[in-house]
Design a protein around this motif. Structure first.
Motif, PDB file in Angstrom:
ATOM      1  N   ASN A  74      77.806  88.369  42.364  1.00  0.00           N
ATOM      2  CA  ASN A  74      76.845  88.791  43.390  1.00  0.00           C
ATOM      3  C   ASN A  74      75.431  88.333  43.055  1.00  0.00           C
ATOM      4  O   ASN A  74      74.683  87.922  43.925  1.00  0.00           O
ATOM      5  CB  ASN A  74      76.873  90.313  43.570  1.00  0.00           C
ATOM      6  CG  ASN A  74      78.116  90.773  44.293  1.00  0.00           C
ATOM      7  OD1 ASN A  74      78.788  89.989  44.952  1.00  0.00           O
ATOM      8  ND2 ASN A  74      78.426  92.048  44.163  1.00  0.00           N
ATOM      9  N   LYS A  75      75.046  88.409  41.776  1.00  0.00           N
ATOM     10  CA  LYS A  75      73.711  87.954  41.372  1.00  0.00           C
ATOM     11  C   LYS A  75      73.551  86.462  41.607  1.00  0.00           C
ATOM     12  O   LYS A  75      72.517  86.001  42.071  1.00  0.00           O
ATOM     13  CB  LYS A  75      73.452  88.287  39.898  1.00  0.00           C
ATOM     14  CG  LYS A  75      73.051  89.703  39.660  1.00  0.00           C
ATOM     15  CD  LYS A  75      72.678  89.907  38.204  1.00  0.00           C
ATOM     16  CE  LYS A  75      72.270  91.345  37.960  1.00  0.00           C
ATOM     17  NZ  LYS A  75      71.919  91.578  36.559  1.00  0.00           N
ATOM     18  N   ASN A 100      73.116  85.904  45.283  1.00  0.00           N
ATOM     19  CA  ASN A 100      71.786  86.329  45.733  1.00  0.00           C
ATOM     20  C   ASN A 100      70.713  85.320  45.327  1.00  0.00           C
ATOM     21  O   ASN A 100      69.762  85.096  46.058  1.00  0.00           O
ATOM     22  CB  ASN A 100      71.437  87.715  45.185  1.00  0.00           C
ATOM     23  CG  ASN A 100      72.236  88.806  45.870  1.00  0.00           C
ATOM     24  OD1 ASN A 100      72.779  88.602  46.952  1.00  0.00           O
ATOM     25  ND2 ASN A 100      72.320  89.956  45.224  1.00  0.00           N
ATOM     26  N   ASN A 144      70.919  82.397  47.768  1.00  0.00           N
ATOM     27  CA  ASN A 144      70.511  82.718  49.132  1.00  0.00           C
ATOM     28  C   ASN A 144      69.149  83.393  49.216  1.00  0.00           C
ATOM     29  O   ASN A 144      68.678  83.653  50.310  1.00  0.00           O
ATOM     30  CB  ASN A 144      71.548  83.636  49.790  1.00  0.00           C
ATOM     31  CG  ASN A 144      72.902  82.973  49.885  1.00  0.00           C
ATOM     32  OD1 ASN A 144      72.992  81.755  49.958  1.00  0.00           O
ATOM     33  ND2 ASN A 144      73.957  83.763  49.872  1.00  0.00           N
ATOM     34  N   GLY A 145      68.513  83.726  48.104  1.00  0.00           N
ATOM     35  CA  GLY A 145      67.253  84.485  48.099  1.00  0.00           C
ATOM     36  C   GLY A 145      66.059  83.641  48.508  1.00  0.00           C
ATOM     37  O   GLY A 145      66.042  82.423  48.394  1.00  0.00           O
ATOM     38  N   ASN A 167      64.713  92.833  51.544  1.00  0.00           N
ATOM     39  CA  ASN A 167      65.315  92.782  50.218  1.00  0.00           C
ATOM     40  C   ASN A 167      65.565  94.190  49.685  1.00  0.00           C
ATOM     41  O   ASN A 167      66.567  94.441  49.024  1.00  0.00           O
ATOM     42  CB  ASN A 167      64.436  92.006  49.241  1.00  0.00           C
ATOM     43  CG  ASN A 167      64.535  90.511  49.451  1.00  0.00           C
ATOM     44  OD1 ASN A 167      65.488  90.035  50.059  1.00  0.00           O
ATOM     45  ND2 ASN A 167      63.545  89.777  48.973  1.00  0.00           N
ATOM     46  N   LYS A 200      68.558  95.422  51.351  1.00  0.00           N
ATOM     47  CA  LYS A 200      69.724  94.766  50.766  1.00  0.00           C
ATOM     48  C   LYS A 200      70.071  95.396  49.423  1.00  0.00           C
ATOM     49  O   LYS A 200      71.232  95.587  49.098  1.00  0.00           O
ATOM     50  CB  LYS A 200      69.467  93.269  50.590  1.00  0.00           C
ATOM     51  CG  LYS A 200      69.514  92.483  51.871  1.00  0.00           C
ATOM     52  CD  LYS A 200      69.272  91.017  51.586  1.00  0.00           C
ATOM     53  CE  LYS A 200      69.220  90.228  52.880  1.00  0.00           C
ATOM     54  NZ  LYS A 200      68.927  88.813  52.633  1.00  0.00           N
ATOM     55  N   THR A 201      69.069  95.753  48.633  1.00  0.00           N
ATOM     56  CA  THR A 201      69.322  96.377  47.337  1.00  0.00           C
ATOM     57  C   THR A 201      69.997  97.727  47.516  1.00  0.00           C
ATOM     58  O   THR A 201      70.955  98.047  46.814  1.00  0.00           O
ATOM     59  CB  THR A 201      68.006  96.539  46.553  1.00  0.00           C
ATOM     60  OG1 THR A 201      67.384  95.279  46.444  1.00  0.00           O
ATOM     61  CG2 THR A 201      68.261  97.099  45.178  1.00  0.00           C
ATOM     62  N   ASN A 211      73.459  97.065  48.603  1.00  0.00           N
ATOM     63  CA  ASN A 211      74.245  96.555  47.479  1.00  0.00           C
ATOM     64  C   ASN A 211      74.676  97.689  46.562  1.00  0.00           C
ATOM     65  O   ASN A 211      75.771  97.668  46.020  1.00  0.00           O
ATOM     66  CB  ASN A 211      73.456  95.516  46.686  1.00  0.00           C
ATOM     67  CG  ASN A 211      73.404  94.177  47.385  1.00  0.00           C
ATOM     68  OD1 ASN A 211      74.191  93.921  48.292  1.00  0.00           O
ATOM     69  ND2 ASN A 211      72.474  93.340  46.978  1.00  0.00           N
TER      70      ASN A 211
END
Length: 145
Positions: A56-57, A60, A63-64, A74, A77-78, A81
């Motif tokens: 996932n990191k 991210n 795509n970040g 964000n 999203k956090t 997540n």
């Protein structure tokens, strides 16, 4: 530490001729084996979750974006997540433990059908069977214990 203790202790016990394979065949020893298995499954779940988190990191990072307008999104999203991670935690544990339980039941059923497991020892059986009184107080008191 329990994993190391159980592994070394069982391997050394099996080396003693009088003991032999009893630690793996005796029904009284299934409790420690179950605890050992649970610890192994918990570690497997942690390995799977760490791998998912790492994936996932990496996704991210690919795509970040770095502009300031996306900071609120964000944060959302956090938060999402963290909910997804908690859901992943539950799903991973259910899948791993469910699969292990089904596999253990099949293995136990097959081994029991082949007579692999020995009977319950007289010490354990004595906990559930009522003592027959003989009339002699000395014999009765010793037999009860």
């Amino acid at each position: 530490s329990y994993t190391l203790f159980y592994s070394i202790g069982t391997v050394l016990a099996i080396q003693v001729p009088v003991v032999g394979w009893t630690p793996l065949k005796s029904l009284e020893q299934m409790g420690p084996l179950l605890a050992f298995g649970i610890f192994q499954l918990l570690e497997l779940c942690q390995v799977i979750l760490r791998a998912k988190k790492r994936t996932n990191k990496n996704n991210n990072k690919k795509n970040g974006s770095t502009n300031k307008s996306n900071k609120k999104s964000n944060n959302k999203k956090t938060f999402m997540n963290s909910i997804i991670i908690d859901n992943d935690w539950l799903m991973v544990h259910l899948q791993v433990f469910g699969t292990a339980a089904a596999l253990a039941l099949v293995i136990a059923f097959v081994l029991n059908g082949r007579g692999y497991f020995g009977p319950i020892s007289s010490r354990v059986r004595g906990l559930f069977v009522k003592h027959t009184k003989t009339g002699n107080p000395l014999v009765d008191s010793v037999a009860e214990h």
